[in-house]
Design a protein around this motif. Structure first.
Motif, mmCIF file in Angstrom:
data_model
loop_
_atom_site.group_PDB
_atom_site.id
_atom_site.type_symbol
_atom_site.label_atom_id
_atom_site.label_comp_id
_atom_site.label_asym_id
_atom_site.label_seq_id
_atom_site.Cartn_x
_atom_site.Cartn_y
_atom_site.Cartn_z
ATOM 1 N N ARG A 20 0.685 -1.170 0.203
ATOM 2 C CA ARG A 20 0.080 -0.172 -0.034
ATOM 3 C C ARG A 20 0.776 1.246 -0.035
ATOM 4 N NH1 ARG A 20 -4.342 -1.958 4.336
ATOM 5 N NH2 ARG A 20 -5.593 -3.330 2.780
ATOM 6 N N SER A 21 2.068 1.055 0.614
ATOM 7 C CA SER A 21 2.882 2.197 0.877
ATOM 8 C C SER A 21 3.506 2.632 -0.752
ATOM 9 C CB SER A 21 3.952 1.979 1.811
ATOM 10 O OG SER A 21 3.545 1.980 3.069
ATOM 11 N N PHE A 22 3.874 1.585 -1.333
ATOM 12 C CA PHE A 22 4.337 1.477 -2.657
ATOM 13 C C PHE A 22 3.347 2.218 -3.745
ATOM 14 C CE2 PHE A 22 7.378 -1.909 -2.264
ATOM 15 C CZ PHE A 22 8.466 -1.366 -2.891
ATOM 16 N N LEU A 23 1.856 1.762 -3.576
ATOM 17 C CA LEU A 23 0.882 2.660 -4.325
ATOM 18 C C LEU A 23 0.527 3.798 -3.848
ATOM 19 C CD1 LEU A 23 -1.584 -0.590 -4.176
ATOM 20 C CD2 LEU A 23 -0.184 0.260 -6.115
ATOM 21 N N VAL A 24 0.623 4.128 -2.668
ATOM 22 C CA VAL A 24 0.621 5.655 -2.264
ATOM 23 C C VAL A 24 1.725 6.655 -2.811
ATOM 24 C CG1 VAL A 24 0.507 7.260 -0.205
ATOM 25 C CG2 VAL A 24 -0.835 5.177 -0.164
#
Length: 100
Positions: A20-24
């Protein structure tokens, strides 16, 4: 054993949190580039976003390598591949639009 000892200070987080951090991070860069292209903001007002994102990538890669569970199930893996591929494709399209 030596590599585990040298990386023992790195926290173990959930793999889903790292993804999720990658996507954000990816969508933040996409939004920042788009806002700059269309003139909503100038580079000087959001330059820190452009500086922090490349520095955050190696940290996320290290966290991903130490995350738990070590292997995702098939459904989560497929969803992750689709989300990351979509994000990367949009990022490339925005970069090309910014160049043109």
């Amino acid at each position: 054993m030596a590599s585990e000892v040298s990386l023992s200070w790195i926290p173990i987080v959930k793999k889903r949190t790292v993804i999720r951090s990658f996507l954000v991070a990816g969508w933040t860069i996409i939004a920042a580039i788009s806002a700059t292209i269309y003139g909503f903001v100038d580079y000087e007002s959001i330059k820190y976003v452009f500086w922090i994102a490349p520095l955050m990538l190696p940290v996320l890669i290290v966290l991903f390598s130490r995350s738990s569970p070590p292997v995702l199930n098939k459904r989560d893996e497929d969803k992750t591949i689709l989300a990351l591929t979509t994000t990367f494709t949009c990022l490339v399209l925005v970069l090309v639009a910014g160049i043109l």
